[in-house]
Motif scaffolding. Structure first.
Motif, mmCIF file in Angstrom:
data_model
loop_
_atom_site.group_PDB
_atom_site.id
_atom_site.type_symbol
_atom_site.label_atom_id
_atom_site.label_comp_id
_atom_site.label_asym_id
_atom_site.label_seq_id
_atom_site.Cartn_x
_atom_site.Cartn_y
_atom_site.Cartn_z
ATOM 1 N N ASP A 139 37.165 44.120 38.033
ATOM 2 C CA ASP A 139 37.153 43.317 39.260
ATOM 3 C C ASP A 139 35.892 42.461 39.445
ATOM 4 O O ASP A 139 35.737 41.801 40.472
ATOM 5 C CB ASP A 139 37.381 44.197 40.488
ATOM 6 N N LEU A 147 42.498 35.511 44.170
ATOM 7 C CA LEU A 147 41.442 35.715 45.146
ATOM 8 C C LEU A 147 41.440 34.603 46.192
ATOM 9 O O LEU A 147 41.172 34.852 47.372
ATOM 10 C CB LEU A 147 40.089 35.791 44.446
ATOM 11 N N GLY A 151 42.247 36.900 49.075
ATOM 12 C CA GLY A 151 40.889 37.409 49.227
ATOM 13 C C GLY A 151 40.581 37.772 50.666
ATOM 14 O O GLY A 151 41.445 37.707 51.564
ATOM 15 N N TYR A 169 37.889 41.846 45.581
ATOM 16 C CA TYR A 169 39.144 42.335 45.004
ATOM 17 C C TYR A 169 39.588 43.697 45.551
ATOM 18 O O TYR A 169 40.694 44.145 45.256
ATOM 19 C CB TYR A 169 39.033 42.412 43.484
ATOM 20 N N ASP A 188 41.800 47.477 43.282
ATOM 21 C CA ASP A 188 42.170 46.572 42.202
ATOM 22 C C ASP A 188 42.803 47.296 41.011
ATOM 23 O O ASP A 188 42.676 48.512 40.848
ATOM 24 C CB ASP A 188 40.906 45.828 41.750
#
Length: 602
Positions: A139, A147, A151, A169, A188
């Motif tokens: 990540d 992202l 994000g 992440y 992640d």
């Protein structure tokens, strides 16, 4: 001030060295209960013991360059919004692999679909699966179309959003349900060591919150064998995050198929439920199947079901043959229940505080005719705390007498009880009685009454059918009643052969017995019972819940022959037939009807 949900500030975390200075944290919540947003589709009930966590596994084939179809996921999200109030859906978690090829064009297709949830103010989380990013990197991979779409900037507006790792992440979310807060970690596909440290810090910063882990890879399962097992990466997740953090009780992942599940003990010796859910291998890329985790804290159960709202919403006449088989998955892997005693499972990090004992003087309310507590040593006399002089004297029969016990109902004012051995044919053990001249003996309760007690029936395998908890000496005939069986006691609060609560009395205004019935009680479990009469009708309550079989026929007062009351025994034709078997915590009699909010258990 950037104070978090449990009073832990970002400043304190930084001082403790548990968060990077670049960590992204959400704005302060004005109130913790703001974690439950509302929508025009209905309001969630954050205090109700039943709530739903919706889980969305891999949707990648729905967003696959110029292939795919977003309609199934649109239907799933719209259905969640529509069902939000009915199912009390408090949060939705996506398990990663939103798209197939990690392309900006695919995220441009997915973005407006998730905006459906944004516009409805329906809180959710998303995490990166291996198809969402460069899967060869952890990540710390840097910027990506994922992202830019999912994000921290997307979630900051949600009151459930708690914060993200500096790389953006990984995130955590806090939602309120069943009267408490819950924390969900969205981790992640490949968290770095720093991100695992961040996750551990988040948990430490919320030390009393139960934690659900959502990630993309953790356990796998094989066709024909739904017993899940750890992958190599799953072992890393377990070792770095789950095993040493007892707050994590449920972990969910996608990535593999078919679905599977297993349970593993953590370092504290408690169960962690590990579930794999993914349907991309099925018809229409999984048809945007969703998992619904119905938490029920009243039943100590999580009921899990798997449905496709997209197919469910299609006209049956136009539904394809393949679609018919995908409306709902009902095999044991996709529809099941998890028994979990939440209080016991969570007590290691959030024990339920013991309700303080309350002195008897606080419970002697106006109209209290008698109030007996069993929070002292076994003696020959039990004091009537009402001040009315209705003290009890112990009567010892053959066999073992009452014993003092430290057990008690959690809502009981006095923190102790007496254990009665019970016995019949002939009656054995011991019971208690009022004096021959006790004021209670002559009372007729014309204005109504409330009789309540804390009880635990014996779970000893013996026959205690028709045992009496509270009875009044004297028969119907003694009180001038000539009903169907004038040898019955004028008052009898007892339990049938099936442990059904029974209130059988001769009222003042009737010539025959009048009976209320309850349901079967579970032996070995504390409960509070109450009989309430408002001068016209009698109602039985167990744990403040009104029961069914309460007569609508009017009933006023209680007949009396002027004889003593019995606690822990009953009689037939003035002969003690058996004594009570189990614990009695305390018993109060009041000369008018009380509301459940006025019971001893309130």
């Amino acid at each position: 001030m950037d104070e978090r949900y449990d009073g832990t500030t970002r400043r304190r975390l930084l001082q403790a060295g548990v968060l990077s200075a670049g960590a992204v944290l959400a704005p302060e919540l004005t109130r913790p209960d703001q974690a439950a947003a509302t929508t025009t589709a209905g309001r969630v009930d954050t205090e109700h013991p039943r709530f739903t966590l919706a889980v969305v596994p891999d949707t990648q084939y729905l967003f696959d360059l110029d292939r795919g179809d977003s309609a199934p996921l649109v239907a799933s999200f719209e259905w969640l919004i529509e069902q939000r109030a009915a199912e009390n859906i408090v949060f939705t978690a996506h398990l990663g692999d939103v798209v197939e090829n990690a392309q900006a064009s695919e995220f441009a297709q997915a973005d407006p679909v998730f905006t459906i949830l944004d516009r409805a103010r329906m809180p959710y989380s998303v995490l990166a699966g291996n198809h969402d990013i460069d899967a060869s990197k952890d990540d710390t991979r840097g910027d990506s179309p994922y992202l830019r779409t999912f994000g921290p900037q997307r979630f900051r507006r949600m009151p459930t959003y708690g914060g993200s790792t500096p790389n953006g992440y990984n995130s955590y979310h806090v939602f309120r349900a069943a009267g408490r807060q819950w924390l969900l970690l969205a981790m992640d596909w490949r968290p770095s060591d720093a991100s695992f440290a961040w996750a551990r810090a988040v948990i430490s910063a919320h030390p009393k919150l139960p934690v659900i882990l959502a990630t993309h890879e953790l356990v796998n399962a094989d066709a024909g064998n739904p017993e899940a097992y750890f992958t190599d990466h799953g072992t890393r997740v377990w070792d770095q995050l789950v095993n040493g953090n007892d707050q994590i009780f449920l972990a969910l992942n996608g990535h593999f198929w078919p679905p599977g599940r297993t349970t593993r003990k953590n370092a504290a010796g408690n169960d962690v439920h590990l579930h794999l859910a993914n349907y991309q291998d099925r018809y229409y890329g999984g048809s945007a199947m969703i998992r619904l985790y119905h938490f029920d804290l009243a039943r100590n159960t999580i009921d899990v079901e798997t449905v496709s709202p997209w197919i469910l919403g299609q006209s049956p006449a136009r539904r394809s043959l393949l679609a018919e088989g995908e409306i709902e998955l009902t095999d044991d892997t996709n529809r099941f229940s998890i028994p979990i005693d939440f209080a016991t499972r969570f007590k290691g990090f959030d024990p339920i505080p013991v309700r303080p004992a309350r002195p008897a003087t606080q419970l002697v309310i106006p109209g209290t005719a008698a109030y007996w507590r069993f929070d002292g040593p076994v003696g020959n006399t039990v004091i009537d705390h009402s001040g009315q002089g209705n003290h009890l004297t112990r009567v010892q029969l053959a066999g073992e007498g009452p014993q003092a016990s430290t057990e008690y109902h959690p809502d009981q004012p006095g923190h102790a009880s007496w254990l009665f051995a019970g016995g019949k044919n002939p009656a054995r053990g011991g019971y208690l009685r009022t004096a021959d001249n006790a004021p209670l003996n002559g009372m007729t309760f014309k204005s109504g009454y409330t009789i309540e007690a804390f009880v635990k029936l014996a779970d000893d395998g013996a026959d205690h059918a028709w045992e009496g908890l509270l009875s009044r000496m004297g028969t119907g005939a003694d009180a001038g009643k000539t009903g169907s069986d004038p040898s019955e006691p004028v008052v009898n609060l007892a339990f049938s052969g099936g442990r059904q609560l029974q209130w059988a009395v001769y009222p003042l205004d009737r010539n025959d017995t009048f009976t209320n019935w309850g349901h079967e009680q579970v032996a070995g479990r504390w409960f509070h019972l109450a009989v309430v009469n408002d001068g016209q009708h009698s109602t039985l309550y167990v744990d403040s819940s009104p029961l069914l079989r309460n007569p609508s026929t009017p009933s006023n007062g209680l007949a009396t022959a002027g004889k003593p009351w019995l606690l822990g025994a009953n009689h037939y034709n003035n002969v003690i037939e058996q004594t009570f078997a189990g614990h009695i915590g305390e018993l109060r009699i009041v000369t008018h009807a009380l509301k459940p909010s006025q019971f001893l258990s309130a």
